[in-house]
Design an enzyme around this catalytic site. Structure first.
Site, short mmCIF file in Angstrom:
data_model
loop_
_atom_site.label_atom_id
_atom_site.label_comp_id
_atom_site.label_asym_id
_atom_site.label_seq_id
_atom_site.Cartn_x
_atom_site.Cartn_y
_atom_site.Cartn_z
N THR A 17 7.61 -9.92 -10.56
CA THR A 17 8.06 -10.99 -9.67
C THR A 17 7.19 -12.24 -9.68
O THR A 17 7.67 -13.32 -9.36
CB THR A 17 8.12 -10.47 -8.22
OG1 THR A 17 6.82 -9.95 -7.87
CG2 THR A 17 9.16 -9.38 -8.08
N GLU A 18 5.91 -12.12 -10.00
CA GLU A 18 5.00 -13.26 -9.83
C GLU A 18 3.97 -13.26 -10.96
O GLU A 18 2.77 -13.09 -10.72
CB GLU A 18 4.31 -13.21 -8.46
CG GLU A 18 5.29 -13.22 -7.30
CD GLU A 18 4.60 -13.19 -5.93
OE1 GLU A 18 3.43 -13.62 -5.85
OE2 GLU A 18 5.24 -12.73 -4.97
N LEU A 19 4.45 -13.51 -12.17
CA LEU A 19 3.55 -13.45 -13.33
C LEU A 19 2.88 -14.80 -13.56
O LEU A 19 3.55 -15.84 -13.58
CB LEU A 19 4.34 -13.05 -14.58
CG LEU A 19 3.52 -12.96 -15.87
CD1 LEU A 19 2.50 -11.83 -15.79
CD2 LEU A 19 4.43 -12.78 -17.08
#
Length: 624
Positions: free
Chosen positions: A462-464
């Site tokens: 989700t939050e790379l």
């Protein structure tokens, strides 16, 4: 001769007339300290820059300066009639998002300090602005705090729709005002520049005229990185990340705009502007849209912290209902964010703590049931409410640190299974920030993805983000490229991972100082972004799960460490990993359909990885 002279004279007059009009539209520079300062403003000087800053205060007004003491008044004389954009040179203090807002007047004239409609709120200045470069100060930019930077306020929506300023021919001298909001924001100067012209930082610094044409910059053409792929590669959508979003990404997640504290910072006053923009893009383009986030222990409304528990629960219901009514076609919702790391509870000392009163933790942990009998009743209650208000959306949980440690993965799996038993969760969100994945072997990431996939729910990265500076903290494309090549394939090719979302790709990224952006301020692509496009397009993904493969591992459980793998005719490599991601045995399959392995390891749970047809298949193995 007469006709020629007449034509020449007419052309000369027209030229001189256009030059006069150009001169009339020259920019108007206003040093911030030259106005009439209200009593709460101070003037300061640092490194030859004289600026104004507001005195520290414990409280701020949500929508207006509140008192005349927090207002600065200027008398501005314009060289000519026309429309002007408002530019400001500001510096955000060390508190970043708590130092980055002020007001400017909603038009010329003397305003009422406590009248909301008289003022334009400018917030979220921490992650926008321009410090240098031959590009126009136009839109958000990507500068952060602690630096002097320029912003075109007439093109930046920092909480309310921006405006231009119109000067009439008979009223060239105008009263203009600004007002204080948060302390910690320094203001050096203001510039009114002709609307339609493009001003660089150098133009604004010198008070020089802008250009009728924008400076030439690289323009990405697309297509999106994951075009034609069975999983999405999305991006976070915010002011700094908007430019050319559609050239790269096919999934949308709002960055800060969907957090409760951003929407309802003042009770019953809803700011949907940025969230509307992100949602509209997704629906127009047909991209999946993920709401981030309903419940969290950060960036929650401060006003809810001190309410009685029953009233807090009522407000949570109102918040869910308001989102459901405004966005009836949400694809995914991160219902609870960072449950294992950041409780919505004042006094909690999780990894993001301590959560002190007024910090935005929400403090509604007990209103949702607290730990309760399961230890996670507050999470279960949040998902029950989400299922009630969003019956058609895919409900996700989201957290960080869960693929870098088996202990964390197992704890997260326990929460997921509690929700799964109650049919409340539809997908698992896994953050992938640089501070998590750095120095963690790819095999460890793979093993913990396998652990989380055992719940049988699709996984989403989700939050790379991946940093791009070297050990001297200098921007370094090679460092970022190498880390992307090391980490990204494991995440992208895992059969349970159905999508990856980058947490920003341009300056203005929350890790701008760490060089985590992939495109520069002039839109040119860094090496990692060039590689990422090629890699994603070239990599063949299969939607089949490992269970559908012809590969078989038996006996399983195994009692003496001896196992047989069959169906390996298409396999290139086989690895056995422990749950710390360490390779305990590895071999090339050499196209032999069957292989026998003797594992001299302790009893426990292991992962067998088989590289087959450019995909990575994983199998749990139990040794007794």
């Amino acid at each position: 001769m007469f006709k020629t002279s007449t034509l020449f004279a007419g052309a000369l007059l027209a030229f001189l007339g256009s030059e006069a009009a150009w001169a009339q539209n020259a920019p108007v520079v206003q040093q911030a300290e030259t106005g009439t300062l209200g009593a709460d403003w101070n003037t300061a000087t640092q490194a030859d820059v004289q600026y104004v800053t507001i005195k520290p205060t414990a409280t701020i007004n949500g929508q207006n300066p509140g008192t005349a003491a927090r207002v600065i008044t200027y008398s501005v004389t314009f060289p000519g009639a026309g429309s002007y954009d408002l530019y400001a040179r500001v510096r955000v203090g060390a508190a970043a998002a708590n130092d980055d807002s002020f007001y400017y007047a909603n038009g010329f004239g003397t305003k009422q300090p406590d009248a909301d409609t008289d003022w334009i709120t400018v917030n979220q200045l921490n992650s926008v602005g321009y410090t240098s470069g031959n590009i126009a100060v136009d839109g958000a930019g990507g500068a952060t705090n602690g630096v002097w930077k320029w912003i075109n306020l007439s093109k930046f929506n920092g909480g309310e729709a921006p405006i231009n300023f119109t000067v009439a021919a008979g009223s060239l001298t105008q009263t203009f005002q600004i007002g204080a909001r948060e302390d910690g924001l320094d203001i050096d100067k203001l510039v009114f520049g002709a609307t339609g012209l493009f001003f660089t930082v150098a133009n604004l610094d010198a008070g020089a005229q802008g250009s009728t044409t924008a400076p030439v910059t690289f323009i990405p053409k697309g297509p999106v990185l994951a075009a034609g792929k069975p999983k999405f590669l999305g991006g976070v959508y915010s002011q700094p990340q908007k430019p050319f979003f559609n050239a790269y990404f096919n999934q949308v997640t709002p960055e800060n705009a969907g957090k409760w504290g951003s929407v309802e910072g003042t009770r019953n006053q809803m700011n949907w502007t940025e969230l509307d923009s992100a949602y509209a893009l997704a629906k127009t383009k047909g991209y999946p849209f993920k709401m981030h986030t309903l419940i969290w222990g950060q960036q929650q409304p401060v006003w809810i912290e001190s309410l009685p528990a029953a009233e807090q629960l009522a407000e949570i219901n109102e918040w869910f209902a308001a989102v459901a009514q405004r966005y009836p076609d949400l694809d995914q919702i991160e219902v609870v964010n960072e449950a294992a790391n950041d409780l919505p509870l004042n006094g909690s000392t999780g990894n993001n703590g301590p959560n002190t009163p007024g910090s935005g933790a929400g403090n509604y942990y007990e209103a949702l049931g607290g730990a309760g009998t399961t230890g996670w009743d507050w999470v279960i209650k949040s998902f029950q409410l989400a299922r009630q208000y969003f019956p058609k959306a895919q409900l996700l949980i989201n957290d960080y640190g869960v693929i870098t440690s088996n202990t964390n993965a197992q704890r997260y799996l326990g929460i997921i299974n509690l929700l799964k038993e109650r049919n409340l969760v539809d997908g698992v969100g896994i953050q992938g920030h640089a501070f998590e994945t750095r120095n963690i072997p790819a095999a460890t990431l793979q093993a913990n993805l396998d652990v989380l996939a055992s719940a049988g729910k699709p996984l989403y990265i989700t939050e790379l983000d991946i940093d791009g500076v070297n050990s001297s903290n200098q921007l370094d494309d090679a460092v970022q490229l190498a880390e992307y090549q090391r980490v990204f394939p494991t995440l992208w090719t895992h059969p349970a991972v159905k999508g990856v979302t980058l947490w920003g790709y341009r300056p203005g990224h929350w890790r701008t100082a760490q060089g985590a952006y992939l495109a520069n301020a002039d839109n040119t692509e860094r090496s990692a972004l060039v590689w990422l496009r090629t890699y994603v397009q070239a990599t063949v993904l299969s939607s089949k799960a490992a269970q559908a493969s012809t590969v078989r591992v038996y006996p399983n459980p195994a009692t003496d460490g001896r196992i047989t793998l069959s169906g390996l005719s298409k396999a290139a490599q086989v690895r056995v990993l422990d749950l710390q991601g360490r390779v305990v045995q590895q071999l090339s399959a050499k196209a032999l359909p069957t292989q026998e392995l003797q594992l001299a390891v302790a009893p426990g749970l292991y992962v067998v990885q088989v590289e087959e047809s450019r995909q990575l298949l994983s199998y749990k193995l139990v040794l007794q």
